[in-house]
Design an enzyme around this catalytic site. Structure first.
Site, mmCIF file in Angstrom:
data_model
loop_
_atom_site.group_PDB
_atom_site.id
_atom_site.type_symbol
_atom_site.label_atom_id
_atom_site.label_comp_id
_atom_site.label_asym_id
_atom_site.label_seq_id
_atom_site.Cartn_x
_atom_site.Cartn_y
_atom_site.Cartn_z
ATOM 1 N N LYS A 17 0.919 -1.183 0.028
ATOM 2 C CA LYS A 17 0.009 0.193 0.088
ATOM 3 C C LYS A 17 0.794 1.229 -0.012
ATOM 4 O O LYS A 17 0.315 2.376 -0.313
ATOM 5 C CB LYS A 17 -1.045 -0.030 1.276
ATOM 6 C CG LYS A 17 -1.812 -1.244 1.297
ATOM 7 C CD LYS A 17 -2.812 -1.290 0.354
ATOM 8 C CE LYS A 17 -4.274 -1.856 0.666
ATOM 9 N NZ LYS A 17 -3.956 -3.435 1.343
HETATM 10 C C1 LIG Z 1 -4.486 -4.475 0.831
HETATM 11 C C2 LIG Z 1 -4.129 -5.416 1.035
HETATM 12 C C3 LIG Z 1 -4.011 -6.962 0.385
HETATM 13 C C4 LIG Z 1 -5.552 -6.879 -0.832
HETATM 14 O O1 LIG Z 1 -5.329 -5.964 -1.817
HETATM 15 P P1 LIG Z 1 -6.617 -5.312 -2.582
HETATM 16 O O2 LIG Z 1 -6.060 -4.518 -3.587
HETATM 17 O O3 LIG Z 1 -7.318 -4.704 -1.482
HETATM 18 O O4 LIG Z 1 -7.252 -6.761 -3.283
HETATM 19 C C5 LIG Z 1 -3.517 -8.088 0.386
HETATM 20 N N1 LIG Z 1 -2.617 -8.151 1.360
HETATM 21 C C6 LIG Z 1 -2.197 -7.033 2.035
HETATM 22 C C7 LIG Z 1 -0.996 -7.121 3.027
HETATM 23 C C8 LIG Z 1 -2.768 -5.892 1.935
HETATM 24 O O5 LIG Z 1 -2.333 -4.849 2.815
#
Ligand SMILES: *Cc1c(COP(=O)(O)O)cnc(C)c1O
Length: 425
Positions: A103
């Site tokens: 993220k």
């Molecule tokens: C946000 C997240 C996901 C999922 O990603 P999306 O884009 O919401 O499908 C998977 N693993 C981790 C560690 C995340 O922070």
């Protein structure tokens, strides 16, 4: 390049406008009007790839000239692509940013774009973000102490790990953390509802930093492009990605990269017990439901918002089925995958990435190409889950160790009044 709403009635806008708004005025999500075919550069670094890939989306935008700076600021930490010992697949590690999850890419890109896009504006901005764990920390870190912007982070009480909670609450200054008595879907609903409530605006502009925001999705395409080009160059085959998925933002970015011509073969979505997407692909019926709590908490999403972008691109279940496969891995599957990856390959995976490992075993079939598991977070964010499974301590990356201590969040019920009362300008 213009961005159109998935609901089709809002007028097309530029990148800057789409990112500032978050949600389109007709309630839809912004998607590129067309996906340009790209000339992927196989020998390029990640920032070079990002610059080449993203340039067409910024053509004619107010931020066009700033793109190189934004890319440099957002992509200032490494990604690693490597096979663990004894494995015939690669792991794409995306967790070397300040909050140790992928993220950080989208959040840092968005913050860099906002701070340039708003340089001449007199109004300050209020950024709302609902989080199932990792988004909130990444957004808070990216926006902390930036001038003329404040951030409200909403997370479901008791459903994030202690390390994640620290990353949500440690900031202070222009960042407020709300611990919501509800699920992630409640938090997401509150953010959407807040946009319709005039009381919250005050003298500020409102925006959202969730993966409904196009400014987070576009940068996430870049490492899929970069790693697939590298595999194509090194091995002469396409890269097949396993993507641990929840709100389907990561999946959307990977599919867009493939549509743009990057050498991506198959895409497998690894969901946890929240099986809305796998069930849709199996049955053709889209049936959102309340999220259930799992060990891979950042994927506890029962009504994934980016499905609307995917269904905009592939309107029928049949079309979707040709584009992606999906499976659901329950907590037992996550635990045994964590153990097995460690025993066989010495790989220490976070629970989300472990779901990816389990999905690879289940789904790889006879596909040609090189398989890549997308490692979405560092295991040190979930030591209470991972350490008992592997029987070892997980080392803490320096960025995480350096964060300030946790503070008390604002505790609210999952209703709009409660949120607006605290958050109004
Ligand atoms: C946000 C997240 C996901 C999922 O990603 P999306 O884009 O919401 O499908 C998977 N693993 C981790 C560690 C995340 O922070």
């Amino acid at each position: 390049m213009r961005f159109v709403s998935t609901r089709g009635t809002a007028s097309p806008v530029s990148f800057s406008e789409a990112a500032a708004r978050g949600l389109a005025p007709d309630g839809g999500l912004y998607a590129p009007e067309a996906l340009p075919r790209t000339l992927a550069v196989a020998t390029a670094s990640l920032p070079e790839t990002a610059q080449a890939l993203l340039a067409p989306f910024f053509a004619g935008d107010a931020l066009e000239a700033s793109l190189p700076e934004i890319v440099r600021e957002a992509f200032n930490f490494p990604v690693r692509l490597a096979a663990p010992p004894g494995a015939d697949f690669d792991i794409l590690e995306l967790f070397y940013g300040p909050t140790a999850a992928f993220k950080d890419f989208g959040a840092r890109f968005l913050a860099a774009a906002f701070s340039r896009g708003r340089a001449g504006s007199r109004r300050s901005m209020h950024v709302l973000v609902a989080t199932s764990g990792d988004t909130g920390g990444a957004v808070a870190s990216a926006f902390h102490n930036r001038p003329h912007v404040r951030v409200s982070v909403l997370y479901p009480r008791g459903m994030v790990s202690p390390a994640q909670e620290r990353q949500l609450t440690c900031w202070g200054d222009n960042v407020t953390a709300y611990s919501v008595q509800g699920t992630f879907d409640d938090c997401q609903r509150l953010v959407k509802a807040a946009f319709g409530d005039p009381h919250i605006y005050g003298k500020e502009d409102l925006s959202s930093a969730n993966s409904i925001n196009i400014g987070r999705l576009l940068p996430q395409m870049c490492y899929f492009a970069w790693s697939s080009c590298r595999i194509q160059t090194d091995l002469g085959v396409k890269a097949n990605f396993v993507i641990p998925s929840g709100n389907l933002g990561h999946a959307t970015a990977c599919i867009w990269a493939r549509e743009m011509g990057c050498p991506v073969g198959e895409i497998v979505l690894a969901h946890n017990a929240n099986r809305t997407m796998p069930d849709y692909i199996d049955s053709g019926v889209w049936r959102p439901r309340p999220s259930v709590r799992t060990l891979a908490s950042a994927m506890d999403v029962g009504d994934p918002s980016n499905a609307e972008r995917l269904r905009f691109l592939f309107p029928t279940a049949e079309a979707m089925r040709r584009m992606v496969r999906a499976c659901s891995i329950d907590d037992d599957g996550i635990c045994s995958a964590t153990r097995e990856a460690f025993e066989r390959h010495g790989a220490i995976l976070c629970p989300h990435t472990a779901a990816g490992y389990a999905a690879l075993k289940l789904m790889r079939g006879a596909a040609t190409g090189r398989w890549v598991i997308t490692a979405t977070a560092h295991a040190a964010k979930f030591p209470e889950i991972v350490e008992p499974l592997i029987g070892e301590r997980v080392g803490i990356p320096p960025a995480l160790a350096a964060l300030p201590p946790a503070r008390n969040p604002v505790e609210i019920e999952a209703n709009l009044d409660a949120f607006v009362r605290h958050a109004r300008a």
